[in-house]
Design a protein around this motif. Structure first.
Motif, PDB file in Angstrom:
ATOM      1  N   ASN A 136       2.898   8.568  10.764  1.00 29.39           N
ATOM      2  CA  ASN A 136       2.140   7.321  10.622  1.00 29.39           C
ATOM      3  C   ASN A 136       1.814   7.159   9.149  1.00 29.39           C
ATOM      4  O   ASN A 136       2.377   7.863   8.306  1.00 29.39           O
ATOM      5  CB  ASN A 136       0.872   7.331  11.493  1.00 29.39           C
ATOM      6  N   ALA A 137       0.913   6.251   8.824  1.00 25.98           N
ATOM      7  CA  ALA A 137       0.626   5.973   7.415  1.00 25.98           C
ATOM      8  C   ALA A 137      -0.046   7.144   6.714  1.00 25.98           C
ATOM      9  O   ALA A 137      -0.029   7.227   5.482  1.00 25.98           O
ATOM     10  CB  ALA A 137      -0.253   4.731   7.306  1.00 25.98           C
ATOM     11  N   LYS A 138      -0.626   8.090   7.476  1.00 24.91           N
ATOM     12  CA  LYS A 138      -1.379   9.170   6.859  1.00 24.91           C
ATOM     13  C   LYS A 138      -0.825  10.561   7.121  1.00 24.91           C
ATOM     14  O   LYS A 138      -1.393  11.543   6.634  1.00 24.91           O
ATOM     15  CB  LYS A 138      -2.835   9.114   7.345  1.00 24.91           C
TER      16      LYS A 138
ATOM     17  N   SER B 256      11.153   5.414   7.988  1.00 23.10           N
ATOM     18  CA  SER B 256      10.163   6.492   8.021  1.00 23.10           C
ATOM     19  C   SER B 256      10.807   7.864   8.191  1.00 23.10           C
ATOM     20  O   SER B 256      10.112   8.841   8.448  1.00 23.10           O
ATOM     21  CB  SER B 256       9.174   6.247   9.167  1.00 23.10           C
TER      22      SER B 256
ATOM     23  N   SER C 107       0.819  -1.216   0.000  1.00 22.41           N
ATOM     24  CA  SER C 107       0.000   0.000   0.000  1.00 22.41           C
ATOM     25  C   SER C 107       0.850   1.263   0.000  1.00 22.41           C
ATOM     26  O   SER C 107       0.385   2.336  -0.387  1.00 22.41           O
ATOM     27  CB  SER C 107      -0.927   0.009   1.223  1.00 22.41           C
ATOM     28  N   THR C 108       2.103   1.158   0.449  1.00 21.17           N
ATOM     29  CA  THR C 108       3.010   2.313   0.419  1.00 21.17           C
ATOM     30  C   THR C 108       3.815   2.383  -0.865  1.00 21.17           C
ATOM     31  O   THR C 108       4.677   3.248  -1.018  1.00 21.17           O
ATOM     32  CB  THR C 108       3.977   2.260   1.615  1.00 21.17           C
TER      33      THR C 108
END
Length: 807
Positions: free
Chosen positions: A554-556, A511, A69-70
């Motif tokens: 985070n993911a968002k 990250s 998804s990334t």
């Protein structure tokens, strides 16, 4: 010296990598992994992309995986050998890498990001429905996607910049970025070497149909030239990067106060071995601006000058560009381009100046006339070379530029004073002027990119040489004949050499990423006012560190932080002490004593869901360069001077709103506050102001592939040196309809719907009392037809930015 450094750099790098480039690829019992990330052209991660690794000797022997998804993927347990990578997904062209060489010394590697290009059918759909945001922020850049904007139809680059967040225009049509008029405007990553009126004229001649996007870089890193305290504006034009042929043919008809027209063709042919590209165009511009101003002299309003001027400008603008990229092999690329323009520009200004007493009664009237013909000739030659040292992204590139500007300005300024009864008070007065200006610029630069597993290194050197010869001659009317006026004339020759070197290192964790850079620039300059006998030589060396930090929370959501040191060297034209007369009681004069302006820029940005962005920027400058003015014998003398310091704070908020599948709204709000000391009759006072700029862009998709866009913007009063502007509002709309199987686009646009885009302001110092208001024929209707042939034109490739925009 620069050529020797370039040759030495190439030799050393080739020697270091000779063993690596020529090594054999023996297979041993070693396990290697390959990682990378996949994005679309909007820099959004792509999931569920099929990734296959093939052995070059056996296309059936392959490993497969799917991106997450990334957008990331990893292929493990790879043996030494020669491979190539393929990535495919529905709606996108299949990507295939060049050969990847793995030997027993190869460690686990991370490839550069992979960007999948949409298939032409999908790309056309995006262009029709405007699904891509008109404004977005990516990799620290604020991007205005012009080719996605229907409302941009018929606009010039100058008008587009006025709609870009952070950009504004002064009453003299100087471009400002974040409150600073010393702005670097680039074309496809190459410096324009223009500022002031010359830059404005060039931007007015550029059609939106040839522009892909406008990028705003607020905190440039070390690989960019240090010039430009407010940041960089980069205008990216269209050029195809797909094999085959493509062409866009544009024809436009517009109407403001006068009829206007514009025609252009942009095309290219690309094969595996070469890419030939070019464009050719013509733009006829004709505008009317009504200018009014009031100049009050004396503490008791003893003497008042009220001006009314009808300013008519006409331009026959021709532009051209041609180039070729030759792909020698998979590792080498050579390119040459030639571009330029011819601007047959003229201006006629006429109107009265009313001389009034303290009771505002008219004592006399001066009838003013100004006639100016100023053709510009601009030619740019670029030779570039790129050599890929391996398949992991190591490469060296070199650029050589030669730029020629020619400007022959001829005209006159005349006036005669009359009583209110119409009787003559003074004889007719006229000044003729002749201003040939020759500018030659030479630049050499080379850049090295070395990505490793742990860190990515960038390094480069650059040398530029500028020579400007401006011979401004005035002839005054005396006894029915014109005589040379030596006290007003000036022959100014400016020479400047800048030698620069930089190095930067960046590292990515899962990250987190960080970039550290350092640039050094050594400057030699000599401003020689031959007529006045002034010879100003300067020599200085400066260090420009930079740091940027990126953290995925985070993911968002993610956080970006950057800090850099910058410099603004005075614009060349601002150093020339010659006078530019507006009328009998007002003129502009250059300032040869201007010092370079130095600044620190810091920026922190928070992104939520790749949609909602908040960016806070802080700029502190010493020797801040801006507008100033003084009175001398009832004459208003304007110039640029150094203010001791300036601080500016900006908070930029960006938010898109999706009403439904057919209606999107994108909004940006810029809150800014700045302050600096301002000279008053009794010392210094603080000039300070809180301002807000709001831009709202709406796109609506109707049935039958009809696209509609409405763009509105509001600027509250803002500071500009000793002046403050007043509020500014404008709205622009556009409609687009594809025809003939989507080969022909019909577009209609109307700029400044309510005719409210006026420039007006007033002085904020008690050393002078002056106000102005300029009303132009900015409400214009345009209809334009674009016919597509072959493939779809996309963005131009950009070289490293070479930003010095100071002519």
């Amino acid at each position: 010296m620069a050529i020797k450094l370039l040759v030495y750099g190439l030799s050393i790098i080739l020697c270091i990598n000779y063993k690596q480039l020529s090594a054999q690829q023996p297979e041993k019992n070693i396990s290697i992994s390959i990682k990378a990330k996949i994005f679309n052209i909007q820099q959004q991660p792509l999931s569920q992309v099929t990734v296959s690794l093939y052995k070059s000797e056996d296309s059936l022997n392959k490993k497969k995986t799917i991106s997450s998804s990334t957008g990331s993927f990893a292929i493990e347990d790879i043996k030494p050998g020669r491979y190539y990578l393929r990535a495919s997904s529905i709606g996108y062209h299949t990507y295939q890498s060049s050969l990847i060489y793995l030997d027993e010394k190869t460690e686990n590697i991370t490839l550069p990001d992979i960007v999948l290009q949409p298939q032409s059918k999908e790309l056309k759909e995006v262009l029709v429905t405007s699904k891509k945001n008109t404004f977005e922020i990516s990799n620290g850049k604020l991007i205005y996607n012009v080719d996605q904007s229907v409302a941009a139809t018929g606009s010039s680059a100058f008008e587009l910049l006025q709609r870009t967040p952070g950009v504004s225009v002064t009453q003299d049509e100087n471009i400002m970025l974040n409150g600073s008029a010393t702005v670097n405007v680039m074309m496809d990553g190459k410096m324009t070497y223009l500022s002031g009126q010359q830059l404005s004229n060039m931007l007015k001649g550029m059609s939106s149909e040839n522009i892909s996007r406008i990028e705003i870089i607020n905190t440039p890193t070390a690989q960019y030239d240090a010039s430009g305290n407010a940041g960089i504006i980069n205008i990216v034009t269209k050029k195809s990067n797909k094999q085959g042929y493509a062409a866009d043919i544009n024809a436009a008809l517009g109407a403001g106060y006068y009829l206007l027209n514009r025609e252009s063709i942009t095309s290219n042919i690309k094969t595996r071995k070469l890419n030939i590209f070019g464009n050719l165009g013509y733009d006829y511009r004709h505008s009317l601006t009504t200018k009014t101003s009031t100049q009050i002299i004396g503490n008791n309003n003893d003497f008042i000058v009220d001006r009314e001027t009808q300013d008519i400008r006409k331009s026959y603008y021709y532009f051209y560009k041609a180039g070729i990229d030759l792909y020698v092999d998979k590792k080498q690329e050579v390119g040459f381009s030639f571009s330029g323009s011819i601007d047959d520009w003229s201006r006629i200004g006429s109107g009265p100046s009313y001389l009034k007493n303290s009771s505002y009664q008219v004592n006399s009237v001066i009838q003013n006339n100004q006639n100016l013909k100023e053709p510009y000739y601009n030619n740019i030659f670029n030779l570039n070379y790129k050599f890929s040292l391996d398949t992991m992204g190591k490469k060296i590139s070199a650029d050589a530029d030669y730029i020629i500007y020619r400007n022959n300005s001829d005209g006159y300024i005349a006036n005669q004073e009359f009583k209110t009864s119409g009787a003559s008070l003074q004889p007719y007065q006229q000044l003729n002027f002749h201003q040939p200006s020759n500018i030659n610029i030479r630049s050499l630069k080379t850049d090295l990119e070395l990505p490793y597993k742990q860190v990515k290194l960038l390094a480069g050197i650059k040398f530029s040489d500028v020579t400007i010869d401006n011979n401004f001659r005035y002839d005054s009317l005396l006894n029915n004949s014109f005589e040379y006026a030596p006290s007003l004339s000036d022959h100014f020759v400016y020479k400047e050499q800048i030698a620069a070197a930089y190095i930067s290192a960046s590292k990515k964790w899962q990250s987190t990423s960080i970039n550290l850079g350092l640039r050094v620039e050594h400057t030699l300059s000599n401003g020689n006012s031959i007529s006045l006998g002034n010879d100003d030589k300067r020599k200085y060396t400066n260090l420009f560190p930079s740091i940027s930090f990126n953290q995925a929370l985070n993911a968002k959501s993610k956080l970006d932080l950057s800090i850099s040191r910058r410099i603004n060297r005075p614009a060349y034209s601002n150093l020339n002490p010659v006078r530019y007369f507006s009328d009998k009681y007002s003129y502009y004069q250059g300032n040869p004593n201007l010092k370079p302006e130095k600044a620190w820029l810091a920026s922190i940005s928070y992104t939520l869901g790749d949609k909602y962005i908040a960016t806070f920027t802080f700029n502190t400058s010493n020797n801040f360069i801006s507008q100033n003015a003084r009175m001398d014998n009832n004459i208003l003398i304007s110039s640029n001077t150094n203010f001791s310091n300036r601080k500016r704070f900006d908070l930029l908020l960006t938010a898109p709103f999706i009403i439904n599948s057919a209606w999107n709204i994108n909004s940006t709000v810029d809150l800014n506050y700045e302050n600096y000391p301002l000279l008053q009759l009794s010392g210094f006072a603080k000039a300070k102001k809180l301002s807000v700029n709001i831009r709202i862009n709406q796109t609506i998709s109707f049935p039958y592939d009809i696209g509609f866009e409405l763009m509105a913007q509001y600027n509250s009063p803002q500071l500009n040196g000793i002046y403050s502007s007043k509020r500014y509002f404008s709205a622009t709309c556009g409609v687009k309809k594809p025809l003939i199987k989507k080969r022909l686009d019909a577009k209609f646009s109307c700029s400044d719907l309510f005719h409210t885009a006026n420039y007006w302001g007033y002085s904020i110092t008690n050393t002078i009392n002056n106000n102005y208001k300029y009303v132009s024929d900015s409400r214009r209707l345009y209809i334009i037809f674009t016919y597509h042939i072959g493939g779809q034109l996309t963005t131009n490739k950009t070289h490293q930015l070479d930003e010095q925009n100071r002519l």
